[in-house]
Design a protein around this motif. Sequence first.
Motif, PDB file in Angstrom:
ATOM      1  N   THR A 266      18.215 -26.133  19.272  1.00 48.88           N
ATOM      2  CA  THR A 266      17.329 -26.353  18.136  1.00 48.88           C
ATOM      3  C   THR A 266      17.116 -25.050  17.401  1.00 48.88           C
ATOM      4  O   THR A 266      17.283 -23.964  17.948  1.00 48.88           O
ATOM      5  N   SER A 267      16.712 -25.160  16.153  1.00 51.68           N
ATOM      6  CA  SER A 267      16.461 -23.983  15.335  1.00 51.68           C
ATOM      7  C   SER A 267      15.170 -23.328  15.768  1.00 51.68           C
ATOM      8  O   SER A 267      14.234 -23.989  16.206  1.00 51.68           O
ATOM      9  N   PRO A 268      15.069 -22.013  15.681  1.00 47.93           N
ATOM     10  CA  PRO A 268      13.804 -21.339  15.999  1.00 47.93           C
ATOM     11  C   PRO A 268      12.753 -21.714  14.990  1.00 47.93           C
ATOM     12  O   PRO A 268      13.069 -22.106  13.867  1.00 47.93           O
TER      13      PRO A 268
ATOM     14  N   GLU B  22      23.520 -17.608  19.125  1.00 47.15           N
ATOM     15  CA  GLU B  22      22.887 -18.885  19.438  1.00 47.15           C
ATOM     16  C   GLU B  22      23.240 -19.953  18.421  1.00 47.15           C
ATOM     17  O   GLU B  22      22.711 -21.067  18.470  1.00 47.15           O
ATOM     18  N   GLY B  23      24.138 -19.627  17.502  1.00 50.07           N
ATOM     19  CA  GLY B  23      24.605 -20.615  16.529  1.00 50.07           C
ATOM     20  C   GLY B  23      23.736 -20.708  15.290  1.00 50.07           C
ATOM     21  O   GLY B  23      23.926 -21.618  14.482  1.00 50.07           O
ATOM     22  N   ILE B  24      22.780 -19.794  15.084  1.00 45.17           N
ATOM     23  CA  ILE B  24      21.859 -19.886  13.947  1.00 45.17           C
ATOM     24  C   ILE B  24      22.472 -19.173  12.738  1.00 45.17           C
ATOM     25  O   ILE B  24      22.952 -18.048  12.842  1.00 45.17           O
TER      26      ILE B  24
ATOM     27  N   MET C 166      24.604 -24.307  14.188  1.00 40.15           N
ATOM     28  CA  MET C 166      25.945 -24.887  14.033  1.00 40.15           C
ATOM     29  C   MET C 166      25.925 -26.378  14.364  1.00 40.15           C
ATOM     30  O   MET C 166      26.599 -27.178  13.734  1.00 40.15           O
ATOM     31  N   TRP C 167      25.098 -26.755  15.365  1.00 40.91           N
ATOM     32  CA  TRP C 167      25.052 -28.169  15.788  1.00 40.91           C
ATOM     33  C   TRP C 167      24.311 -29.036  14.762  1.00 40.91           C
ATOM     34  O   TRP C 167      24.482 -30.235  14.720  1.00 40.91           O
TER      35      TRP C 167
ATOM     36  N   PRO D 215      29.702 -31.732  13.484  1.00 40.29           N
ATOM     37  CA  PRO D 215      29.815 -32.582  14.679  1.00 40.29           C
ATOM     38  C   PRO D 215      29.899 -31.715  15.920  1.00 40.29           C
ATOM     39  O   PRO D 215      30.305 -30.552  15.880  1.00 40.29           O
ATOM     40  N   GLN D 216      29.493 -32.289  17.054  1.00 44.24           N
ATOM     41  CA  GLN D 216      29.420 -31.560  18.330  1.00 44.24           C
ATOM     42  C   GLN D 216      30.722 -30.841  18.665  1.00 44.24           C
ATOM     43  O   GLN D 216      30.706 -29.656  18.992  1.00 44.24           O
TER      44      GLN D 216
END
Length: 865
Positions: A8-10, A44-46, A70-71, A75-76
């Motif tokens: 999840t996003s921070p 972390e993909g942010i 990123m998620w 798509p996963q």
Amino acid sequence: MARNTTKTSPKSPVRGSLTDLAGGEIYGLIVESSNDIIAIVDSEGIFHFMNRRAADALGGKAEQFIGKTMWDLFPQPTAERQMNSIRQAIETGEALVAKAPAILHGETRWYQTNIQPLKSPPKQPPRALVIATDIHKLQMTEEALRASEERYRQVTENAGEGIGIVDENGTVLYANPMMEWFFGFPIGKMPGALITDFFSEDQIPIIQAQMERRRRGEPGTYILTARRADGSQRLIQITATPWMGEEGQCKGSFTVIRDITEQSRAEKELAESEGKYRNLVELASDGICIMQDMFIHYANPRLGEMLGTSPERMLSRTFVPFIHPEERTKIQELYRRHVENGERELGIQETRMVRADGQIIDVEINGSIIVFEGKPAELVTIRDVTDRKRAEAEIARKESLLRLLMNTTSDIAFLMKPDGTLLIANRWLAESLGLSSESLDNANFFDLRSPETSQRRRQLAKQVIASKKPAQLLYENGGRHYDVFAYPVLGPREEVEALAVFVRDTTEKKRAEEEVARKENLLRVLLDATHDVAFLMDLKGTLLAFNNRFAAGFGRSPKELQNAHAYSLISPEAAKSRRAQIEKVLTEKTPIHFRDQREGRYYDNNVYPVFDGGDRIAGLAVFARDVTSQVRAEAERNRYQEQLRLLASKLTLAEEHERRRIARLLHDGVNQNLALLAVSLKKLTGETDLPALHRRLEEAAAQISRAAEEVRAMTFELSPPELDSLGFADAVRWLVEKMSRDLRLDSDFHVQSAELPIGEDVKVLLFHILRELLINIGKHAEATRVFGSLAAEDQYLRITIGDNGKGFDPLQPLAMEHSGGFGLFAIRERLKHVGGELTIEASPSDGTQVTVRIPVGSAPPDGET
């Protein structure tokens, strides 16, 4: 219990201005105007930054996506693949270039992604710069792309076709990036592999037959089905030219591979549709329509496909809405003048059109005046050139990359005319000659060398021009060794237009070969120095090397065992077992260890795969050690440990008996006496009128009550009386509820069975185990809830207790093992003594669940009670 986690996003995403993230206002303008997708993503993909092109691709504004993960946006599978590459670049600190498909708005396109690790702010996750370039290629642009790259196909590794060099045995000596990408291999991993590894078994006879033709000096073109690393298959056309040595022997072949899957599929589809549609217009690759006064009276299927609608829906509609709003006035004026002037041809006009789904495409429009149903009409041909324009831009980009690539290769590389005039050269040529790059423009290469060297180079050039085949020259200069490779660049009429020349310093290679020979000699010394039986063999079992202990073990001389077959030295049964073990090594590509017994003695065997420098196993290294003394010592030690375990179990059981006896004495004796004494003191308190004595008697009564409470707590610790007063099932329920209240935890515990025939000692043991597990939850789990059940299943009693706490890794040393009390080891051993078992399901951050199973009617062994 492993569970899937969702990133999840921070709550407060880190944002940065374009000036901060892109390195200044000028660089920010460049980033925002780039046609590439540019973003900054942390580990972390942010997303911390993305340019306008990236936001457009996602269908929004950059501000909408900053701080998302990123998620959230992909798509996963796409998100996981991108994050794996980003983390790899961050962890290694090196730039990473990857090609992969991405799904945006339901459309799959290929991108080349360049990931560059960045210096991150303090106390922030590490970041990376991600630049993604659209590299999607279509069939209709291949010829233009190939024509642009054909001239330089021997001096660049960025060719649009797969190019490779294979020796006479089928081993890949060289493969350009396109060839490795085509077969699904990482760059630089194909050399050393056999060409037959990339095809199914039914294709191998064809390849072998073609290789035989190459050995006879015959070129050939043939079609095969290739197998990519991901298991997919593609239809390819292979053009192979023999690579002949100076003495006329075949040293291998130069191979060009073209992917004709789409071409073959298109040809098949065309052949199938010819029987159904005979009208040329229906089969046209361009959109065709007939208009009168800008209204559509006919449209072919291609036009409907091009505009994202059906031809039927276009009929009787005006053509204007399909033209881009900015182009409508221009096209309408051209149409009006064309009709008014009565010109035969409108002439090709470039414009933009809008599909039914809103997508904008680039087209070329041409019109002719015809008669349709007795009236003048306009026959309009429309060609979609969107991909061509993209390809033209891609061609221009790749041509600019050509010079960059030539300067990034470690070899001296240049392209020259047959007379020696340099067309293009990398910086290494200029440096080797001690000249500037500018001085090489239009210079003659042969005039830049000494007369002796120039003569050798001229002879090599004449050989290539005459044979139209690649040639090689080996020479030594100043103690260093060089390989010169010259390739003909053929024109449309098969004449040699230019020569592509590579000069490679092979000094280190020769030194490495000498080092290999030295290490082979060292290997033999090491084999004889070990106390184990040791030998090397190939995949067929032929002995390659062995030590003296191996020869002595079979009672033969080393000379007798040279090139002997290892399996022939042992019995058929033993050989069958060995082959099975060897097959496991070849399949898993990992060493194995196994122990066997021969003639009353035990041996530890270790088999190691020997790789050929890549991922292919070339042989096996086998070591065998006599461990008979060790095995016998281990057996004696295990017997002794089993006796100790049994003794410990008996001591534990005796302790349980003593605890219960003491508990009964405290409950029936001391506790009752304290109760009677408390009653007597209260009676005396009521009978006295002296305040001081009254106060002293009350204090004594309170102390006796506290002592009685401590005696009751000691009784519970030693042997809970609830087991006798409530019964096992209700006592278990009472224990969970009481301890949940004491530990301030929510509880959800179910009893699904009545009393079961288990021994009293077993009941006490299970009660203590459950209490110990609940205490551990309160101490270590950081949980808010416990849950579990007591149930009977197939002659077993099962108790399950779990929590929603922080969990732990069951493969690491457990915190509960060091928390005192029973400990998992003691619990397991005690349960084993009564035929029970303990299982744990746990994972970090996902809580813990412990299950105890014990047979119904179980009792301690040896008649103990």
